[in-house]
Enzyme design. Structure first.
Site, PDB file in Angstrom:
ATOM      1  N   MET A   1      -6.700   9.424   8.732  1.00  0.00           N
ATOM      2  CA  MET A   1      -7.323   9.789   7.605  1.00  0.00           C
ATOM      3  C   MET A   1      -8.043  11.297   7.659  1.00  0.00           C
ATOM      4  O   MET A   1      -8.810  11.158   6.864  1.00  0.00           O
ATOM      5  CB  MET A   1      -7.851   8.722   6.722  1.00  0.00           C
ATOM      6  CG  MET A   1      -6.710   7.562   6.297  1.00  0.00           C
ATOM      7  SD  MET A   1      -7.821   6.126   5.922  1.00  0.00           S
ATOM      8  CE  MET A   1      -8.511   5.473   7.211  1.00  0.00           C
TER       9      MET A   1
ATOM     10  N   ASP B   1       0.775  -1.271  -0.025  1.00  0.00           N
ATOM     11  CA  ASP B   1      -0.099  -0.120   0.085  1.00  0.00           C
ATOM     12  C   ASP B   1       0.914   1.147   0.049  1.00  0.00           C
ATOM     13  O   ASP B   1       2.012   1.077   0.206  1.00  0.00           O
ATOM     14  CB  ASP B   1      -0.839   0.109   1.200  1.00  0.00           C
ATOM     15  CG  ASP B   1      -2.020  -0.788   1.017  1.00  0.00           C
ATOM     16  OD1 ASP B   1      -2.472  -1.305  -0.047  1.00  0.00           O
ATOM     17  OD2 ASP B   1      -2.916  -0.940   2.115  1.00  0.00           O
TER      18      ASP B   1
ATOM     19  N   LYS C   1      -3.514   3.577  -1.993  1.00  0.00           N
ATOM     20  CA  LYS C   1      -4.475   4.409  -2.440  1.00  0.00           C
ATOM     21  C   LYS C   1      -4.457   5.687  -1.645  1.00  0.00           C
ATOM     22  O   LYS C   1      -3.772   5.736  -0.432  1.00  0.00           O
ATOM     23  CB  LYS C   1      -5.898   3.778  -1.540  1.00  0.00           C
ATOM     24  CG  LYS C   1      -6.422   2.494  -2.130  1.00  0.00           C
ATOM     25  CD  LYS C   1      -7.613   1.871  -1.627  1.00  0.00           C
ATOM     26  CE  LYS C   1      -8.080   0.586  -2.120  1.00  0.00           C
ATOM     27  NZ  LYS C   1      -7.207  -0.414  -1.840  1.00  0.00           N
TER      28      LYS C   1
END
Length: 259
Positions: free
Chosen positions: A176, A41, A63
């Protein structure tokens, strides 16, 4: 000694920790060194990837906000395909794969297709980053509970359970949440949180590029904007943030602390 890999294909869901490669488990390092394929990732640091042997295939499946190399459904299908080809696959995720890492979703697909898997936990960002920032998540004088939430939901919103976030004697850690920070601060104050409640935003936690900005719910959005912080960031909200000044022990190449 029992070999680390079976003879048939298998997927190893491995937590890479918050960034510093030395925070990885011995099991994680051993599996990386013997993998046929590593699917990794965006939050996996270069130092962690240095454990991957040159002959192993590397597949980036990272991502970022509004930028996906592969959709989650494509990643799930890829893991199944690689394992069915008999390969030993390390699915490498930043932090811990079971804490906002979509690890459960990927394992559900593997289980549905009869693919063998193993989970290797990692140091999640909340504990790793807070430790490197000198901010205890709990403290008898300040916080007797800790709440982990994501600031980026599946549909792209940040519609959180605001009343649960404003309880007294609690630390809130938001994963996030940088893009939604102004709204998060606004909603917490609108639901009764003290505008003077301390808050810290940590960029690149545990790495040499770590930066820490502290402030309050009322001042933090502007301070983050002025500091020019970029993802990945972790947000810590609560009275424990007051301890940062006295307990900060990690000295990165770049550090910003606003009080």
């Amino acid at each position: 000694m029992k070999p680390p890999f079976p003879r048939t294909g298998c997927v190893y869901l491995v937590g890479a920790g918050p960034g510093d490669a030395e925070l990885m488990t011995l099991r994680a390092v051993r599996l990386l060194r013997q993998a046929d394929v590593v699917v990794y990732d965006n939050l996996v640091s270069k130092d962690v990837l240095d454990f991957v042997p040159p002959e192993a295939e590397r597949i980036y499946a990272g991502k970022r906000r509004n930028e996906h190399t592969l959709r989650q459904e494509q990643i799930n299908a890829l893991l199944v395909k690689l394992a069915q080809e008999g390969k030993q696959v390390v699915r490498l995720k930043g932090g811990d794969p079971f804490i906002f890492g979509r690890g459960g979703e990927e394992l559900q697909t593997l289980a549905a297709h009869g693919v063998a898997f193993e989970v290797v936990p990692g140091v999640t960002a909340a504990s790793g980053v807070s430790s490197y920032a000198g901010i205890p998540l709990t403290h008898r004088d300040y916080a007797q509970s800790c709440l982990f939430v994501t600031g980026h939901l599946k549909d792209g919103t940040a519609d959180l359970d605001w009343p649960s976030l404003v309880r007294l004697h609690q630390t809130v850690v938001i994963y996030m949440g940088l893009g939604g920070l102004p709204e998060i601060c606004h909603q917490m104050m609108a639901h009764g949180a003290d505008p003077a409640l301390p808050i810290a935003v940590v960029q690149d936690g545990s790495l040499s590029t770590q930066r820490v900005v502290t402030g309050t719910l009322a001042t933090m959005p502007e301070r983050v904007k002025q500091a020019g912080l970029k993802s990945p960031c972790l947000t810590i909200i609560g009275e424990v943030v007051k301890l940062h000044d006295s307990l900060a022990w990690f000295t990165p190449a770049m550090a910003v602390t606003a009080t």
